[in-house]
Design a protein around this motif. Structure first.
Motif, PDB file in Angstrom:
ATOM      1  N   PHE A 103       3.129  17.631   6.662  1.00 14.54           N
ATOM      2  CA  PHE A 103       3.522  17.216   5.306  1.00 14.54           C
ATOM      3  C   PHE A 103       2.516  17.724   4.269  1.00 14.54           C
ATOM      4  O   PHE A 103       2.889  18.300   3.251  1.00 14.54           O
ATOM      5  CB  PHE A 103       3.623  15.687   5.255  1.00 14.54           C
ATOM      6  N   ARG A 104       1.203  17.522   4.575  1.00 12.71           N
ATOM      7  CA  ARG A 104       0.168  17.922   3.596  1.00 12.71           C
ATOM      8  C   ARG A 104       0.326  19.385   3.197  1.00 12.71           C
ATOM      9  O   ARG A 104       0.208  19.739   2.033  1.00 12.71           O
ATOM     10  CB  ARG A 104      -1.235  17.734   4.186  1.00 12.71           C
ATOM     11  N   PHE A 105       0.570  20.242   4.197  1.00 13.97           N
ATOM     12  CA  PHE A 105       0.545  21.690   3.937  1.00 13.97           C
ATOM     13  C   PHE A 105       1.902  22.371   4.160  1.00 13.97           C
ATOM     14  O   PHE A 105       1.949  23.589   4.334  1.00 13.97           O
ATOM     15  CB  PHE A 105      -0.550  22.338   4.802  1.00 13.97           C
ATOM     16  N   ASP A 162       1.203  16.399  13.352  1.00 19.01           N
ATOM     17  CA  ASP A 162       0.888  15.195  12.577  1.00 19.01           C
ATOM     18  C   ASP A 162       1.138  15.397  11.082  1.00 19.01           C
ATOM     19  O   ASP A 162       1.837  16.322  10.683  1.00 19.01           O
ATOM     20  CB  ASP A 162      -0.601  14.884  12.808  1.00 19.01           C
ATOM     21  N   LYS A 163       0.509  14.538  10.275  1.00 24.78           N
ATOM     22  CA  LYS A 163       0.749  14.545   8.826  1.00 24.78           C
ATOM     23  C   LYS A 163       0.324  15.839   8.137  1.00 24.78           C
ATOM     24  O   LYS A 163       0.737  16.096   7.000  1.00 24.78           O
ATOM     25  CB  LYS A 163       0.070  13.342   8.167  1.00 24.78           C
ATOM     26  N   ASP A 164      -0.455  16.687   8.782  1.00 26.57           N
ATOM     27  CA  ASP A 164      -0.769  17.997   8.189  1.00 26.57           C
ATOM     28  C   ASP A 164       0.511  18.804   7.946  1.00 26.57           C
ATOM     29  O   ASP A 164       0.548  19.672   7.066  1.00 26.57           O
ATOM     30  CB  ASP A 164      -1.741  18.789   9.078  1.00 26.57           C
ATOM     31  N   GLY A 186       0.836  -1.193   0.000  1.00 30.13           N
ATOM     32  CA  GLY A 186       0.000   0.000   0.000  1.00 30.13           C
ATOM     33  C   GLY A 186       0.871   1.243   0.000  1.00 30.13           C
ATOM     34  O   GLY A 186       2.074   1.180  -0.250  1.00 30.13           O
ATOM     35  N   LYS A 187       0.255   2.391   0.291  1.00 30.89           N
ATOM     36  CA  LYS A 187       0.987   3.647   0.224  1.00 30.89           C
ATOM     37  C   LYS A 187       2.020   3.772   1.342  1.00 30.89           C
ATOM     38  O   LYS A 187       3.076   4.344   1.162  1.00 30.89           O
ATOM     39  CB  LYS A 187      -0.002   4.821   0.267  1.00 30.89           C
ATOM     40  N   ALA A 188       1.691   3.208   2.501  1.00 31.35           N
ATOM     41  CA  ALA A 188       2.599   3.382   3.652  1.00 31.35           C
ATOM     42  C   ALA A 188       3.024   2.067   4.296  1.00 31.35           C
ATOM     43  O   ALA A 188       3.815   2.072   5.244  1.00 31.35           O
ATOM     44  CB  ALA A 188       1.930   4.272   4.699  1.00 31.35           C
ATOM     45  N   LEU A 245       5.373   8.526   2.422  1.00 30.92           N
ATOM     46  CA  LEU A 245       4.305   9.364   2.972  1.00 30.92           C
ATOM     47  C   LEU A 245       3.523   9.905   1.774  1.00 30.92           C
ATOM     48  O   LEU A 245       4.114  10.393   0.818  1.00 30.92           O
ATOM     49  CB  LEU A 245       5.011  10.514   3.681  1.00 30.92           C
ATOM     50  N   THR A 246       2.200   9.761   1.798  1.00 27.83           N
ATOM     51  CA  THR A 246       1.416  10.353   0.705  1.00 27.83           C
ATOM     52  C   THR A 246       0.286  11.185   1.289  1.00 27.83           C
ATOM     53  O   THR A 246      -0.097  11.005   2.450  1.00 27.83           O
ATOM     54  CB  THR A 246       0.795   9.293  -0.241  1.00 27.83           C
ATOM     55  N   ALA A 247      -0.242  12.063   0.475  1.00 27.93           N
ATOM     56  CA  ALA A 247      -1.410  12.852   0.895  1.00 27.93           C
ATOM     57  C   ALA A 247      -2.275  13.143  -0.310  1.00 27.93           C
ATOM     58  O   ALA A 247      -1.810  13.016  -1.452  1.00 27.93           O
ATOM     59  CB  ALA A 247      -0.970  14.153   1.544  1.00 27.93           C
ATOM     60  N   PHE A 248      -3.515  13.530  -0.041  1.00 34.76           N
ATOM     61  CA  PHE A 248      -4.475  13.870  -1.101  1.00 34.76           C
ATOM     62  C   PHE A 248      -4.564  12.750  -2.138  1.00 34.76           C
ATOM     63  O   PHE A 248      -4.374  12.964  -3.328  1.00 34.76           O
ATOM     64  CB  PHE A 248      -4.099  15.212  -1.754  1.00 34.76           C
ATOM     65  N   ASN A 249      -4.835  11.540  -1.637  1.00 36.17           N
ATOM     66  CA  ASN A 249      -4.916  10.363  -2.503  1.00 36.17           C
ATOM     67  C   ASN A 249      -3.689  10.195  -3.383  1.00 36.17           C
ATOM     68  O   ASN A 249      -3.792   9.958  -4.578  1.00 36.17           O
ATOM     69  CB  ASN A 249      -6.203  10.373  -3.316  1.00 36.17           C
ATOM     70  N   ALA A 250      -2.573  10.310  -2.713  1.00 33.57           N
ATOM     71  CA  ALA A 250      -1.269  10.053  -3.336  1.00 33.57           C
ATOM     72  C   ALA A 250      -0.878  11.076  -4.415  1.00 33.57           C
ATOM     73  O   ALA A 250       0.064  10.850  -5.174  1.00 33.57           O
ATOM     74  CB  ALA A 250      -1.187   8.629  -3.874  1.00 33.57           C
ATOM     75  N   LEU A 251      -1.593  12.210  -4.474  1.00 34.58           N
ATOM     76  CA  LEU A 251      -1.183  13.262  -5.404  1.00 34.58           C
ATOM     77  C   LEU A 251       0.132  13.870  -4.931  1.00 34.58           C
ATOM     78  O   LEU A 251       0.960  14.308  -5.716  1.00 34.58           O
ATOM     79  CB  LEU A 251      -2.245  14.377  -5.472  1.00 34.58           C
TER      80      LEU A 251
HETATM   81  N1  ASP Z   1      -3.965   8.896   3.142  1.00 33.75           N
HETATM   82  C1  ASP Z   1      -4.397   9.536   1.920  1.00 33.75           C
HETATM   83  C2  ASP Z   1      -3.275   9.530   0.894  1.00 33.75           C
HETATM   84  O1  ASP Z   1      -2.267   8.964   1.123  1.00 33.75           O
HETATM   85  C3  ASP Z   1      -5.007  10.878   2.143  1.00 33.75           C
HETATM   86  C4  ASP Z   1      -4.401  11.785   3.183  1.00 33.75           C
HETATM   87  O2  ASP Z   1      -3.969  11.316   4.237  1.00 33.75           O
HETATM   88  O3  ASP Z   1      -4.368  13.017   2.960  1.00 33.75           O
HETATM   89  O4  ASP Z   1      -3.372  10.044  -0.163  1.00 33.75           O
END
Ligand code: ASP
Ligand code: TMP
Length: 241
Positions: free
Chosen positions: A218-220, A214-216, A13-15, A35-41
């Motif tokens: 990374f996301r932002f 947390d992962k935010d 999987g992704k992680a 590490l992925t975010a926004f559906n792996a975008l």
């Molecule tokens: N876990 C999802 C991803 O890897 C979404 C997210 O966590 O933002 O894309």
């Protein structure tokens, strides 16, 4: 420590990666540095991320087990590898929100941070292609993804876990904003907690400063991701030792 042999990879999987073992009822879950975010975008990784998430998940699983909740975790035998019970995963992301943040804030154009009037439990259908859409209880039952009886058990355990996690993180000086968990079903029909509980799947804010740990991050692009995860682990170790 139980003895077992790791065999072929079943899934990546992704992680995480899942490997078969010589025991038909057990698999190995390896935590990756990805590490992925926004559906792996958005994709990234950092050294030691798999180990951090594995250790954080292990500490949390041990606490949850003390409350007589059944879980797939059996033992952590390497820094980034757990032996877990093999289960049929219920295809739902079970989300609990204590405060407004993330997709809820976006959907209703509400500011982040407000404490909700109740612990808000939501289900999302696990499907990357559909981008994990929100689903109602009746949709889940109508589509046959779970039964009404199993869903009632999932809800009860999830709300119990929310109380356990809120309590642990309060002692850490962290506010549990929201989190996602997954469940599996054993051949016996028993519903058990599966997957992981780590900063990839939780929002944790510093109780005083509201800094996101947390992962935010990374996301932002909010700051050093590893430092956030390491801080969570250090605080958990202090509180749970
Ligand atoms: N876990 C999802 C991803 O890897 C979404 C997210 O966590 O933002 O894309
Ligand atoms: P959301 O605000 O993006 O809907 O996320 C709510 C919580 O669920 C947040 O703690 C992150 C977690 N989550 C996952 O672990 N995996 C996912 O795929 C999504 C969408 C959320």
């Amino acid at each position: 420590m139980s003895t077992f042999e790791i065999e072929h990879q079943i899934y990546e999987g992704k992680a995480k990666k899942i490997f078969a073992t010589n025991d038909d009822f057990k698999v190995v879950m390896e935590f990756k540095n990805d590490l992925t975010a926004f559906n792996a975008l958005k994709k990234g990784q950092f050294e030691g991320k798999g180990e951090l998430n594995c250790e954080i998940s292990t500490l949390i699983f041990k606490e949850i087990a003390k409350h007589k909740i059944s879980l797939h975790w059996i033992e952590t035998f390497e820094k980034n590898k757990m032996l877990v019970q093999k289960t049929e995963i219920i295809p739902l992301e079970v989300v609990v929100r204590n405060r407004i943040a993330g997709s809820l804030a976006k959907k209703f154009k509400m500011p982040e941070g407000e404490v909700l009037k109740l612990a808000l439990l939501e289900f999302y259908y696990k499907n990357d292609e559909l981008q994990d859409p929100f689903v109602s209880d009746d949709q889940i039952i109508a589509f046959g993804w779970s039964t009404a009886a199993d869903l009632a058990i999932v809800k009860k355990i999830t709300l119990q876990i929310n109380e356990i996690l809120k309590d642990i993180f309060k002692k850490c000086g962290l506010s549990l904003v929201d989190f996602k968990i997954e469940f599996g079903k054993l051949p016996s029909g028993e519903i058990i907690l599966a997957d992981e509980i780590s900063p990839d799947s939780m929002r944790l804010w510093d109780s005083v400063t509201n800094e996101k740990m947390d992962k935010d991050r990374f996301r932002f692009d909010l700051g050093d991701v590893k430092t956030g995860y390491q801080t969570i682990l250090n605080k958990l170790k202090e509180v749970l030792s």
